[in-house]
Motif scaffolding. Structure first.
Motif, PDB file in Angstrom:
ATOM      1  N   GLY A 111       0.826  -1.208   0.000  1.00  0.00           N
ATOM      2  CA  GLY A 111       0.000   0.000   0.000  1.00  0.00           C
ATOM      3  C   GLY A 111       0.855   1.250   0.000  1.00  0.00           C
ATOM      4  N   ALA A 112       1.931   1.239   0.801  1.00  0.00           N
ATOM      5  CA  ALA A 112       2.840   2.391   0.851  1.00  0.00           C
ATOM      6  C   ALA A 112       3.526   2.599  -0.497  1.00  0.00           C
ATOM      7  CB  ALA A 112       3.865   2.203   1.964  1.00  0.00           C
ATOM      8  N   VAL A 113       3.932   1.499  -1.127  1.00  0.00           N
ATOM      9  CA  VAL A 113       4.554   1.593  -2.458  1.00  0.00           C
ATOM     10  C   VAL A 113       3.585   2.243  -3.436  1.00  0.00           C
ATOM     11  CG1 VAL A 113       5.278   0.201  -4.462  1.00  0.00           C
ATOM     12  CG2 VAL A 113       6.249  -0.252  -2.200  1.00  0.00           C
ATOM     13  N   GLU A 114       2.337   1.814  -3.407  1.00  0.00           N
ATOM     14  CA  GLU A 114       1.337   2.390  -4.313  1.00  0.00           C
ATOM     15  C   GLU A 114       1.131   3.877  -4.005  1.00  0.00           C
ATOM     16  OE1 GLU A 114      -1.510   2.852  -7.309  1.00  0.00           O
ATOM     17  OE2 GLU A 114       0.108   1.405  -7.000  1.00  0.00           O
ATOM     18  N   THR A 115       1.079   4.236  -2.740  1.00  0.00           N
ATOM     19  CA  THR A 115       0.915   5.644  -2.372  1.00  0.00           C
ATOM     20  C   THR A 115       2.099   6.464  -2.873  1.00  0.00           C
ATOM     21  OG1 THR A 115      -0.436   5.068  -0.453  1.00  0.00           O
ATOM     22  CG2 THR A 115       0.597   7.244  -0.432  1.00  0.00           C
ATOM     23  N   TYR A 116       3.318   5.960  -2.678  1.00  0.00           N
ATOM     24  CA  TYR A 116       4.502   6.672  -3.175  1.00  0.00           C
ATOM     25  C   TYR A 116       4.477   6.781  -4.698  1.00  0.00           C
ATOM     26  CZ  TYR A 116       6.732   6.468   1.445  1.00  0.00           C
ATOM     27  OH  TYR A 116       7.042   6.623   2.769  1.00  0.00           O
ATOM     28  N   ARG A 117       4.022   5.725  -5.373  1.00  0.00           N
ATOM     29  CA  ARG A 117       3.961   5.747  -6.834  1.00  0.00           C
ATOM     30  C   ARG A 117       3.008   6.853  -7.300  1.00  0.00           C
ATOM     31  NH1 ARG A 117       0.911   4.608 -10.680  1.00  0.00           N
ATOM     32  NH2 ARG A 117      -0.712   3.630  -9.440  1.00  0.00           N
ATOM     33  N   VAL A 118       1.851   6.940  -6.648  1.00  0.00           N
ATOM     34  CA  VAL A 118       0.890   7.987  -7.003  1.00  0.00           C
ATOM     35  C   VAL A 118       1.494   9.361  -6.721  1.00  0.00           C
ATOM     36  CG1 VAL A 118      -1.366   8.982  -6.442  1.00  0.00           C
ATOM     37  CG2 VAL A 118      -1.130   6.504  -6.732  1.00  0.00           C
ATOM     38  N   MET A 119       2.202   9.498  -5.594  1.00  0.00           N
ATOM     39  CA  MET A 119       2.851  10.773  -5.285  1.00  0.00           C
ATOM     40  C   MET A 119       3.807  11.180  -6.399  1.00  0.00           C
ATOM     41  SD  MET A 119       3.736  10.387  -1.234  1.00  0.00           S
ATOM     42  CE  MET A 119       4.545  11.975  -1.060  1.00  0.00           C
ATOM     43  N   LEU A 120       4.584  10.207  -6.877  1.00  0.00           N
ATOM     44  CA  LEU A 120       5.546  10.516  -7.940  1.00  0.00           C
ATOM     45  C   LEU A 120       4.846  10.878  -9.242  1.00  0.00           C
ATOM     46  CD1 LEU A 120       8.371   7.932  -7.231  1.00  0.00           C
ATOM     47  CD2 LEU A 120       8.488  10.428  -7.010  1.00  0.00           C
ATOM     48  N   SER A 121       3.634  10.384  -9.456  1.00  0.00           N
ATOM     49  CA  SER A 121       2.907  10.777 -10.669  1.00  0.00           C
ATOM     50  C   SER A 121       2.499  12.252 -10.583  1.00  0.00           C
ATOM     51  CB  SER A 121       1.692   9.880 -10.903  1.00  0.00           C
ATOM     52  OG  SER A 121       0.647  10.178 -10.002  1.00  0.00           O
ATOM     53  N   HIS A 122       2.291  12.744  -9.374  1.00  0.00           N
ATOM     54  CA  HIS A 122       1.941  14.160  -9.189  1.00  0.00           C
ATOM     55  C   HIS A 122       3.185  15.035  -9.048  1.00  0.00           C
ATOM     56  CE1 HIS A 122      -2.354  13.494  -8.833  1.00  0.00           C
ATOM     57  NE2 HIS A 122      -2.130  12.542  -7.953  1.00  0.00           N
ATOM     58  N   TYR A 123       4.244  14.469  -8.471  1.00  0.00           N
ATOM     59  CA  TYR A 123       5.472  15.228  -8.215  1.00  0.00           C
ATOM     60  C   TYR A 123       6.677  14.432  -8.707  1.00  0.00           C
ATOM     61  CZ  TYR A 123       2.295  17.815  -5.234  1.00  0.00           C
ATOM     62  OH  TYR A 123       1.251  18.561  -4.772  1.00  0.00           O
ATOM     63  N   PRO A 124       6.826  14.294 -10.027  1.00  0.00           N
ATOM     64  CA  PRO A 124       7.958  13.516 -10.554  1.00  0.00           C
ATOM     65  C   PRO A 124       9.284  14.139 -10.122  1.00  0.00           C
ATOM     66  CG  PRO A 124       6.658  14.512 -12.339  1.00  0.00           C
ATOM     67  CD  PRO A 124       6.002  14.879 -11.049  1.00  0.00           C
ATOM     68  N   GLY A 125      10.220  13.285  -9.821  1.00  0.00           N
ATOM     69  CA  GLY A 125      11.544  13.769  -9.450  1.00  0.00           C
ATOM     70  C   GLY A 125      11.688  14.103  -7.977  1.00  0.00           C
TER      71      GLY A 125
END
Length: 152
Positions: A111-125
């Motif tokens: 779940g944390a991995v998925e949350t981080y993945r979504v975060m990176l889609s909004h804030y790449p880099g």
């Protein structure tokens, strides 16, 4: 420098008076924060919930409620509060970061991995999120975030 306990007590009293004069004031956020800083979690939760009843879309307050639950050790309520923010504002970086922390503490690495993945889609880099994601992927067999499916 952090406020001394006596200064915080004075601040709490002033905020309580302000809330008494205007129950619809957003000062409940400051009062919640003061209680949280003192470790008075039950009072912080009560004040924040009362304020959210009057201001249900105040994301900052809902995030503070989630943080308070997290610090108090009520991970399920923290998860619920932070998830509510992300339902309405999926790009909210702080709510997502705190939610991932809750998920990690609950043992939900996927779940944390998925949350981080979504975060990176909004804030790449975002290097901090990339590092947190990488650290979580190692125990999952080094899978990339896009290869890890959320646990159902």
């Amino acid at each position: 420098m952090a406020k001394a306990s006596s200064q915080r007590g004075t601040s709490i009293e002033a905020l309580k008076e302000k809330m008494g004069r205007d129950p619809f004031s957003r000062a409940f956020l400051q009062l919640t924060e003061e209680y949280r800083k003192e470790g008075r979690y039950a009072e912080a939760v009560r004040v924040c919930q009362e304020g959210l009843a009057r201001h249900p879309t105040y994301h900052t307050a809902r995030i503070l409620l989630g943080r308070t639950y997290l610090e108090a050790g009520d991970l399920e309520e923290a998860r619920r509060s932070l998830s509510e923010v992300l339902e309405l504002a999926p790009e909210n970086h702080l709510a997502a970061k705190l939610l991932a922390e809750v998920q990690r503490k609950m043992g939900d690495a996927r779940g944390a991995v998925e949350t981080y993945r979504v975060m990176l889609s909004h804030y790449p880099g975002d290097r901090e999120v990339e590092a947190l994601l990488h650290a979580l992927q190692e125990p999952l067999g080094g899978k990339r975030a896009q290869d890890v499916r959320p646990a159902c």
